[in-house]
Design a protein around this motif. Structure first.
Motif, PDB file in Angstrom:
ATOM      1  N   ALA A 361      76.020  19.021  50.455  1.00  0.00           N
ATOM      2  CA  ALA A 361      77.309  19.657  50.763  1.00  0.00           C
ATOM      3  C   ALA A 361      78.297  19.394  49.628  1.00  0.00           C
ATOM      4  O   ALA A 361      79.050  20.296  49.217  1.00  0.00           O
ATOM      5  CB  ALA A 361      77.859  19.117  52.086  1.00  0.00           C
ATOM      6  N   THR A 362      78.282  18.198  49.103  1.00  0.00           N
ATOM      7  CA  THR A 362      79.152  17.864  47.969  1.00  0.00           C
ATOM      8  C   THR A 362      78.730  18.643  46.730  1.00  0.00           C
ATOM      9  O   THR A 362      79.574  19.128  45.963  1.00  0.00           O
ATOM     10  CB  THR A 362      79.093  16.351  47.679  1.00  0.00           C
ATOM     11  OG1 THR A 362      79.471  15.632  48.854  1.00  0.00           O
ATOM     12  CG2 THR A 362      80.021  15.975  46.533  1.00  0.00           C
ATOM     13  N   HIS A 367      79.830  23.018  42.683  1.00  0.00           N
ATOM     14  CA  HIS A 367      79.538  24.305  42.066  1.00  0.00           C
ATOM     15  C   HIS A 367      80.622  25.332  42.397  1.00  0.00           C
ATOM     16  O   HIS A 367      80.971  26.167  41.542  1.00  0.00           O
ATOM     17  CB  HIS A 367      78.175  24.811  42.546  1.00  0.00           C
ATOM     18  CG  HIS A 367      77.036  23.975  42.055  1.00  0.00           C
ATOM     19  ND1 HIS A 367      75.794  23.957  42.663  1.00  0.00           N
ATOM     20  CD2 HIS A 367      76.936  23.115  41.009  1.00  0.00           C
ATOM     21  CE1 HIS A 367      74.996  23.131  42.015  1.00  0.00           C
ATOM     22  NE2 HIS A 367      75.672  22.602  41.007  1.00  0.00           N
ATOM     23  N   ALA A 368      81.166  25.238  43.594  1.00  0.00           N
ATOM     24  CA  ALA A 368      82.209  26.187  43.999  1.00  0.00           C
ATOM     25  C   ALA A 368      83.477  26.014  43.164  1.00  0.00           C
ATOM     26  O   ALA A 368      84.204  26.997  42.920  1.00  0.00           O
ATOM     27  CB  ALA A 368      82.525  26.000  45.486  1.00  0.00           C
ATOM     28  N   ASP A 373      78.244  18.796  37.668  1.00  0.00           N
ATOM     29  CA  ASP A 373      77.560  17.580  38.098  1.00  0.00           C
ATOM     30  C   ASP A 373      78.528  16.680  38.853  1.00  0.00           C
ATOM     31  O   ASP A 373      79.752  16.867  38.822  1.00  0.00           O
ATOM     32  CB  ASP A 373      76.990  16.832  36.890  1.00  0.00           C
ATOM     33  CG  ASP A 373      75.874  15.863  37.279  1.00  0.00           C
ATOM     34  OD1 ASP A 373      75.528  15.797  38.481  1.00  0.00           O
ATOM     35  OD2 ASP A 373      75.357  15.161  36.396  1.00  0.00           O
ATOM     36  N   PHE A 374      77.958  15.682  39.525  1.00  0.00           N
ATOM     37  CA  PHE A 374      78.748  14.718  40.292  1.00  0.00           C
ATOM     38  C   PHE A 374      79.586  13.854  39.355  1.00  0.00           C
ATOM     39  O   PHE A 374      79.097  13.360  38.330  1.00  0.00           O
ATOM     40  CB  PHE A 374      77.830  13.811  41.114  1.00  0.00           C
ATOM     41  CG  PHE A 374      77.094  14.509  42.219  1.00  0.00           C
ATOM     42  CD1 PHE A 374      77.593  14.502  43.517  1.00  0.00           C
ATOM     43  CD2 PHE A 374      75.899  15.177  41.968  1.00  0.00           C
ATOM     44  CE1 PHE A 374      76.913  15.136  44.545  1.00  0.00           C
ATOM     45  CE2 PHE A 374      75.209  15.816  42.986  1.00  0.00           C
ATOM     46  CZ  PHE A 374      75.719  15.799  44.279  1.00  0.00           C
TER      47      PHE A 374
END
Length: 555
Positions: A361-362, A367-368, A373-374
């Protein structure tokens, strides 16, 4: 001479010392102990505790030969959070998991509780005269010089490095699965994680490529892998005896000249690390002179070490020791912590699935917003990831005990009063100068008064409970756990380690499903300064955590 003593002296031991010297040293130590007891006025003999296994070694074999935490939990259950146990020749010692007493020792007293000399010598052999060896003013000076490299902004800035290493691990595991007929494989997760954290440490701390993931034949990695279990795992009684009764200078001679395989291993690893460290320190110093300093920890350390005041600098020996400390303590504790995280996720598929859902979900949110990347902020924002991490570090602390002794007569405050063996109730405990204390991180982390009646159950949901009141004094920097110690001895690299483990956990769980194998029934929590996973009957092979991996399906 008692027959038990004769048997002990006839046993081959770690250091290869002549048994007659050990016997003479034992007699001298006993005489000094007897004299001390004649003149001291403070005693902890009234505190309840177990009967000694023998007069010669007391309860030390049970404590140091058991798996990590086993004896701590047993003593805590039977005698409470302050336990008296016996050292060599009837010496009284304490094991403490009482929150107020621990807060006093870690925070209030500062350097009023020194490290055991014999444990300090172990640190020197493995890592040199660095931060984990130092005490008092030396520790204070070293820590001050090193702090600029370990702040929160520095740790967060290393997350992209941790993510790149994680991606390389994913690629390697994916290749293994691609060649498997059923698209699954059993891997020694401990070995892979040790190599991953070594590469992370190399790039983030030193701007150096160890290439541990890329090559199984890496000489440097071979030297470090299994070092802790080989050097400190399952010590025989003879080793416990000598480490207890011999003076530090005698231990230093043995560590330097002994031909025992484990000490040869330790010296070989130290030589390799020193060679790499000297090369890197020289190159960083030259870069600094040319105004080309980098942002890795060593570059920041070299820069901080340019103070005009000699009292604010590290010696060359200390600089090399800090690098060895970061290499061993940093990569070993992170790899071990991650092992235990992944083990519990493999044991609890529902928790693993819930965590994967949060990670993905994260990922969609990243991407949204146009990200790729994290980031550190993303890792911080995942509440279930945080709960899994805190619970894993609570349940399986990589460093399960600390070893201290009182620098002077003192009085320990207590959360829970002690009922002494002569019927008194003590709300504070007087202790004598020199009394040796085991600070049980493992037992505190499962203290039911702090973490609830289900403290011996792995349950990340406990971190979402709201009891409406604070339970226990403030001790640790993360979740009030003692896993990273506390006070003036808080692990200087705790933020670095935390972001490293968070980043690698996210990468692995996002891409793979983990499940246990039949070999996990033989799993040991091996006590060798750091708590590493080994398999019963295969301890000499070093870290071993066989888990089955498959690709995690995506919608």
């Amino acid at each position: 001479m008692p027959s038990a003593f004769s048997q002990l002296l006839d046993t081959p031991h770690l250091w290869g010392l002549d048994s007659r010297v050990a016997a003479l040293s034992g007699v001298v130590a006993f005489g000094l102990l007897w004299t001390y007891r004649r003149v001291t006025q403070v005693s902890v003999a009234c505190v309840p505790g177990p009967e000694p296994e023998s007069f010669i070694l007391g309860n030390l074999p049970e404590i140091f030969q058991s798996q990590a935490g086993v004896t701590d939990f047993k003593y805590q259950r039977l005698y409470g959070d302050v336990v008296r146990f016996k050292g060599a020749f009837g010496e009284d010692r304490l094991m403490i998991s009482d929150p107020k007493a621990l807060q006093y020792i870690f925070h209030t007293a500062g350097y009023g509780f020194l490290k055991w000399p014999e444990r300090t010598e172990i640190s020197r052999v493995l890592m040199g005269r660095g931060l984990l060896w130092a005490d008092g003013d030396i520790h204070k000076r070293q820590r001050k010089v090193m702090l600029p490299g370990f702040g929160a902004p520095e740790a967060r800035a290393f997350v992209p490095i941790f993510r790149r290493v994680g991606s390389e691990l994913t690629a390697q595991w994916s290749d293994i699965l691609a060649s498997s007929p059923d698209q699954s494989a059993v891997v020694n997760v401990a070995s892979w994680l040790s190599r991953s954290t070594m590469d992370s440490i190399g790039e983030a701390a030193f701007d150096y490529q160890f290439g541990a993931l890329a090559s199984k034949d890496n000489e440097f990695m071979k030297a470090y892998f299994g070092l802790m279990s080989d050097t400190l795992g399952s010590p025989p009684k003879s080793t416990i005896f000598m480490q207890t009764i011999l003076p530090v200078w005698a231990l230093q001679l043995m560590s330097k000249f002994s031909r025992a395989r484990n000490l040869v291993h330790a010296r070989h690893t130290a030589d390799l690390a020193d060679a790499v460290a000297r090369e890197l320190v020289d190159s960083k110093g030259e870069a600094l002179l040319q105004g080309k300093g980098n942002k890795d920890i060593l570059s920041l350390l070299v820069k901080a070490n340019t103070s005009e005041q000699a009292t604010h600098r590290l010696t060359e020996e200390e600089m090399l020791a800090q690098m060895r400390t970061i290499l061993l303590a940093g990569h070993e504790t992170s790899a071990t912590s991650l092992c235990w995280v992944l083990l519990e996720l493999a044991r609890n598929p529902d928790i693993q699935t819930k965590l994967r859902e949060e990670i993905r979900a994260t990922e969609r949110a990243i991407h949204a917003r146009g990200g790729s990347d994290f980031t550190a902020a993303d890792l911080d924002a995942m509440s279930y990831l945080g709960a899994v991490m805190k619970e894993s570090l609570r349940f399986h602390p990589a460093v399960y005990q600390n070893y201290r002794m009182a620098a002077h007569d003192d009085v320990l405050p207590l959360s829970t009063p002690i009922k002494t063996m002569d019927g008194r109730t003590l709300e504070k405990l007087p202790i004598p100068k020199g009394v040796k204390i085991i600070l049980s991180i493992a037992a505190y982390n499962r203290n039911v008064e702090v973490f609830g009646e289900d403290a011996h159950v792995y349950n990340p949901d406990r971190w979402f409970r709201d009891s409406g009141e604070k339970r226990g004094p403030t001790l640790g920097v993360y979740g009030n756990l003692l896993t990273f110690a506390g006070g003036v001895r808080t692990c200087i690299g705790w933020r670095f380690a935390l972001y490293e483990v968070l980043a690698l956990t996210v990468e692995i769980i996002n891409n793979f499903e983990l499940s246990v194998t039949p070999d996990i029934a033989r799993l040991r929590r091996e006590a060798c300064l750091v708590m590493i996973p080994t398999l019963e009957g295969e301890q000499l092979k070093g870290e071993n955590l066989p888990l089955r991996i498959t690709l995690a399906a995506r919608d």
